[in-house]
Design a protein around this motif. Structure first.
Motif, short mmCIF file in Angstrom:
data_model
loop_
_atom_site.label_atom_id
_atom_site.label_comp_id
_atom_site.label_asym_id
_atom_site.label_seq_id
_atom_site.Cartn_x
_atom_site.Cartn_y
_atom_site.Cartn_z
N ALA A 263 0.83 -1.21 0.00
CA ALA A 263 0.00 0.00 0.00
C ALA A 263 0.86 1.26 0.00
N GLN A 264 1.96 1.23 0.75
CA GLN A 264 2.86 2.37 0.77
C GLN A 264 3.50 2.58 -0.60
N ARG A 265 3.84 1.49 -1.26
CA ARG A 265 4.40 1.60 -2.60
C ARG A 265 3.38 2.16 -3.58
N GLU A 266 2.12 1.77 -3.40
CA GLU A 266 1.07 2.28 -4.27
C GLU A 266 0.94 3.80 -4.14
N LEU A 267 1.06 4.29 -2.90
CA LEU A 267 0.98 5.72 -2.69
C LEU A 267 2.08 6.46 -3.45
N GLU A 268 3.22 5.79 -3.58
CA GLU A 268 4.34 6.41 -4.26
C GLU A 268 4.20 6.37 -5.78
N LYS A 269 3.32 5.51 -6.29
CA LYS A 269 3.19 5.35 -7.74
C LYS A 269 2.29 6.40 -8.37
N GLY A 270 1.37 6.96 -7.60
CA GLY A 270 0.49 8.00 -8.14
C GLY A 270 -0.61 7.44 -9.02
N ARG A 271 -0.78 8.02 -10.22
CA ARG A 271 -1.89 7.67 -11.10
C ARG A 271 -1.43 6.80 -12.26
N CYS A 272 -2.36 6.00 -12.78
CA CYS A 272 -2.08 5.19 -13.96
C CYS A 272 -3.32 5.17 -14.85
N ARG A 273 -3.10 4.88 -16.13
CA ARG A 273 -4.18 4.85 -17.10
C ARG A 273 -4.15 3.53 -17.84
N PHE A 274 -5.33 2.98 -18.08
CA PHE A 274 -5.48 1.77 -18.89
C PHE A 274 -6.74 1.93 -19.71
N GLY A 275 -6.58 1.91 -21.04
CA GLY A 275 -7.72 2.16 -21.91
C GLY A 275 -8.29 3.53 -21.64
N ASN A 276 -9.59 3.59 -21.44
CA ASN A 276 -10.27 4.87 -21.13
C ASN A 276 -10.44 5.09 -19.63
N TRP A 277 -9.77 4.27 -18.83
CA TRP A 277 -9.90 4.35 -17.38
C TRP A 277 -8.65 4.99 -16.77
N GLN A 278 -8.84 5.64 -15.63
CA GLN A 278 -7.71 6.18 -14.88
C GLN A 278 -7.90 5.87 -13.40
N LEU A 279 -6.81 5.46 -12.75
CA LEU A 279 -6.84 5.15 -11.32
C LEU A 279 -5.86 6.05 -10.58
N ASP A 280 -6.37 6.77 -9.60
CA ASP A 280 -5.54 7.57 -8.71
C ASP A 280 -5.31 6.74 -7.46
N ARG A 281 -4.11 6.16 -7.34
CA ARG A 281 -3.85 5.25 -6.23
C ARG A 281 -3.78 5.98 -4.90
N ARG A 282 -3.31 7.20 -4.90
CA ARG A 282 -3.21 7.93 -3.63
C ARG A 282 -4.58 8.12 -3.00
N ASN A 283 -5.58 8.38 -3.84
CA ASN A 283 -6.93 8.62 -3.33
C ASN A 283 -7.86 7.43 -3.54
N ARG A 284 -7.30 6.31 -4.08
CA ARG A 284 -8.10 5.11 -4.35
C ARG A 284 -9.33 5.46 -5.17
N GLY B 279 -12.34 -5.56 -1.84
CA GLY B 279 -11.88 -6.72 -2.60
C GLY B 279 -11.70 -6.40 -4.08
N GLU B 280 -12.62 -5.64 -4.66
CA GLU B 280 -12.51 -5.26 -6.07
C GLU B 280 -11.29 -4.40 -6.32
N TYR B 281 -11.02 -3.46 -5.40
CA TYR B 281 -9.85 -2.60 -5.56
C TYR B 281 -8.56 -3.41 -5.47
N ALA B 282 -8.48 -4.32 -4.50
CA ALA B 282 -7.28 -5.16 -4.36
C ALA B 282 -7.07 -6.01 -5.60
N LEU B 283 -8.16 -6.53 -6.17
CA LEU B 283 -8.05 -7.36 -7.37
C LEU B 283 -7.58 -6.52 -8.56
N LEU B 284 -8.13 -5.32 -8.70
CA LEU B 284 -7.70 -4.43 -9.78
C LEU B 284 -6.22 -4.11 -9.67
#
Length: 272
Positions: free
Chosen positions: A162-183, A198-203
């Motif tokens: 989770a700490q590493r995810e906070l350091e990664k910031g945002r990512c994009r896949f297709g037309n989707w975007q995930l802001d890991r800092r703010n989940r 569970g869905e977030y952990a799987l993603l």
């Protein structure tokens, strides 16, 4: 001390309290050692409760015990345990209701115990409600200790990730975007899409290994969903995530099934 927790003779409460201390207090040994993990044992059977807490104390895990549901909230707040062992058969109290209550207040790992191997529905419901593992009675104390240590290791690894995810910031896949800092997951229109834990952990597991086949066992470990007799639990999580991401979940293209292997996330992932 015997290694199994079944078939023990009943001992009067007063004698047990003299031997092992008050039910709601950590044992005196290592009481000031904050490095030792704290385990809250919720069990209404006096003999079982004291057997488990004593065994854990003997193996460098601080044990706090509760016999009733109304004791749990205060102990969670005061002791801040690293893990909970919860008996689903609590006399007049419903262990599943207590698990729901714990989950509304804390994400502390929970191992549930059930009285009979045939109680599959209780185990399945318990895991769906957020339990991290289960063990059926009668169980060996060494097995319980091994499961506790395994859950604590997964917890530590999850916190590191989770700490590493906070350091990664945002990512994009297709037309989707995930802001890991703010989940926060947003679609092509910039609209937020809610995800369960569970869905977030799987993603995240898919985004960490895009375009690579991932086995069900890998996904079970990554999402902290313990594999039990209900071995299709990860498939249920995948189905739910598909419903959030796929244009047509009945013919998925983003999360594709790899027969005999597991699943593969088909889109490339770009850090932004």
């Amino acid at each position: 001390m015997r290694e199994t927790a079944d078939g023990q003779e009943t001992t009067p409460d007063s004698q047990l309290d003299n031997e092992f201390g008050s039910l709601a207090q950590p044992a005196a040994s290592n009481a000031t050692d904050r490095k030792a993990p704290i385990c809250l044992v919720i069990e209404d059977d006096n003999t079982m409760r004291h057997l488990v807490t004593s065994y854990l104390e003997d193996h460098d895990i601080r044990a706090v015990a509760a016999a009733r549901r109304d004791e749990v909230a205060g102990l969670l707040a005061r002791c801040r345990p690293d893990l909970v062992v919860l008996d689903l058969r609590l006399g007049q109290d419903d262990g599943l209701d207590l698990l729901r209550e714990i989950r509304t207040k804390s994400d502390v790992p929970v191992i549930i115990t059930t009285g009979h191997r045939r109680d599959e529905i209780d185990r399945v419901v318990g895991l769906e409600l957020g339990a991290d593992d289960y063990i059926t009675k009668p169980f060996g104390l060494r097995e319980l200790l091994a499961r506790i240590r395994a859950v604590l290791r997964r917890r530590e690894a999850s916190q590191t990730m989770a700490q590493r995810e906070l350091e990664k910031g945002r990512c994009r896949f297709g037309n989707w975007q995930l802001d890991r800092r703010n989940r926060l997951l947003t679609n092509s229109a910039g609209e937020p899409v809610s995800l369960s834990k569970g869905e977030y952990a799987l993603l995240i597991a898919f985004l960490n290994a895009p375009q690579r086949p991932l086995s069900r066992e890998h996904l079970l470990q990554a999402t902290r969903i313990h594999e039990d007799v209900f071995d299709r639990s990860i498939d249920v999580q995948v189905l739910r995530l598909r419903r959030k991401l796929e244009t047509d979940p009945s013919t998925p293209s983003l999360i594709r099934t790899e027969r005999g292997v597991g699943y593969v996330f088909t889109l490339p992932v770009v850090q932004v």
